[in-house]
Design a protein around this motif. Structure first.
Motif, short mmCIF file in Angstrom:
data_model
loop_
_atom_site.label_atom_id
_atom_site.label_comp_id
_atom_site.label_asym_id
_atom_site.label_seq_id
_atom_site.Cartn_x
_atom_site.Cartn_y
_atom_site.Cartn_z
N UNK A 101 0.81 -1.22 0.00
CA UNK A 101 0.00 0.00 0.00
C UNK A 101 0.84 1.27 0.00
N UNK A 102 2.17 1.11 -0.12
CA UNK A 102 3.05 2.27 -0.23
C UNK A 102 3.69 2.72 1.06
N UNK A 271 10.16 -0.67 -13.61
CA UNK A 271 8.96 -1.44 -13.91
C UNK A 271 8.35 -2.08 -12.66
N UNK A 272 9.19 -2.34 -11.65
CA UNK A 272 8.68 -3.06 -10.49
C UNK A 272 9.46 -2.73 -9.23
N UNK A 273 8.77 -2.60 -8.13
CA UNK A 273 9.31 -2.57 -6.76
C UNK A 273 8.11 -2.64 -5.83
N UNK A 274 8.35 -3.06 -4.59
CA UNK A 274 7.26 -3.19 -3.64
C UNK A 274 6.50 -1.86 -3.52
N UNK A 275 5.18 -1.90 -3.66
CA UNK A 275 4.36 -0.71 -3.46
C UNK A 275 4.31 0.24 -4.63
N UNK A 280 2.81 5.42 -7.08
CA UNK A 280 2.58 6.22 -8.30
C UNK A 280 1.21 6.88 -8.23
N UNK A 281 0.20 6.16 -7.73
CA UNK A 281 -1.13 6.74 -7.61
C UNK A 281 -1.14 7.91 -6.63
#
Length: 373
Positions: A101-102, A271-275, A280-281
């Motif tokens: 969830x960031x 392209x990818x990492x946890x959260x 980004x949102x």
């Protein structure tokens, strides 16, 4: 009390006996019993030694973990926030292990050894969580190991730090966030030019068994330069003067890097990492609260969890870290402030200090000049 309900015994660093001999005030920290300050000095004297000469810190409670195997660096880059491709072997990087969830499980330093090995230094209490998060998604041929008890960590910080390291035969000609492997008494010591104080400094990762003789030698070398042992009390005042976040206060599973103004530690183009999707949102929408620096205009010290109000008395947020700045001689703080309030640097706010209003001014950290590079 049953054995199941008995509190876990605190862990001791390899330097524990030295701290006791120096008359340190010890306290629990992240599951470890660590020195807060030393007899004959105190937080202000230790803080001042770092700003003016050199301070020697035991931070062996910090975690240590290794990620090894084919493509280990690429795996770490696909999980932790910062873009590991921006550094090369022999360099280190501040990065974050985020939740889906960031939020931030932990902030840590990643040492790039090679394409097939990364050494991680998380915070004490979160080491097992970081290791578990990586192990949970690691390919079969990539091994993630908790090596917390195999290394000590000694921070040598201040304008005389290079002179102290030279006196004990360790390398000093390193670029910022670069590291080099060396030896002391025949055992390995990893030397990295980094730290948590805002001064030029180094963090040393000696093998557990050589940590105490190295510590003793560093103190001997520091003494004629005006240096001294420094505890976690001074470490906290030093890092707060720089505006450096402390996990569990300024960053947490509930406080994202976007809110904490730590977006610079996120590889947004990866392209990818946890959260990733959640962050980004949030970045696109804008955070609902933002970490800001505060400097007291009146006598008083802001502390964590105290409420921050506008001049009209409206609640705007909460202090996350607050202390007395020995360098400035006044209170300073970091606080999460409602973004919609439109607060700007220079604005005057109020901190509720146990029912007494304390006037503060919004100021972007660092609160004192940084000499880290």
């Amino acid at each position: 009390m049953s054995p199941a309900s008995e509190p876990l015994a605190l862990l001791h660093s390899p330097l524990h006996a030295s701290h006791v001999a120096l008359g340190a005030t010890m306290a629990p920290f992240g599951g470890w019993e660590m020195p807060i300050q030393y007899q004959g000095g105190g937080v202000i004297a230790e803080h001042t030694a770092v700003r003016e000469a050199v301070g020697i810190f035991d931070v062996s409670h910090l975690g240590k973990a290794t990620v090894t195997g084919p493509g280990a660096a690429a795996f770490v880059n696909a999980t932790l926030s910062a873009d590991l491709r921006k550094i090369g072997p022999g360099q280190a990087q501040y990065t974050l292990c985020c939740t889906g969830t960031g939020g931030v499980t932990d902030d840590l330093i990643a040492y790039l050894v090679s394409d097939d090995e990364v050494f991680l230094v998380p915070n004490a209490a979160n080491t097992a969580k970081v290791v578990a998060a990586l192990q949970g998604v690691a390919p079969e041929d990539v091994e993630v190991l908790d090596r917390h008890r195999e290394y000590g960590v000694i921070a040598v910080q201040g304008p005389q730090s290079a002179a102290v390291l030279s006196a004990v035969g360790l390398p000093t000609e390193l670029g910022y966030m670069s590291w080099q492997d060396a030896t002391y008494e025949g055992l390995p010591v990893r030397v990295c030019r980094t730290g948590y104080t805002g001064e030029r400094g180094y963090e040393l990762l000696p093998a557990w068994d050589v940590a105490r003789p190295l510590w003793d030698a560093l103190l001997v070398a520091a003494a004629p330069l005006g240096g001294r042992a420094a505890g976690l009390g001074a470490r906290d005042t030093l890092r707060t003067e720089m505006g450096y976040p402390l996990h569990g206060q300024d960053l947490s599973t509930e406080i994202t890097p976007v809110q904490a103004r730590a977006g610079w530690a996120v590889g947004w183009k990866k392209d990818a990492f946890f959260g990733r999707d959640a962050l980004i949102a949030e970045k696109t929408a804008g955070p609902t609260r933002t970490l800001r620096g505060l400097v007291a205009l009146d006598r008083g010290i802001p502390r964590a969890h105290q409420q921050v109000k506008g001049p009209d008395g409206r609640a705007l947020g909460e202090i996350t870290s607050g202390t007395h700045s020995p360098t400035l001689g006044k209170g300073i703080a970091l606080a999460l402030i409602d973004t919609a309030a439109g607060i700007q640097d220079g604005d005057e706010l109020i901190v509720d200090v146990r029912g007494r209003p304390l006037r503060v001014q919004v100021q972007a950290p660092p609160f004192v000049e940084s000499h880290v590079r």
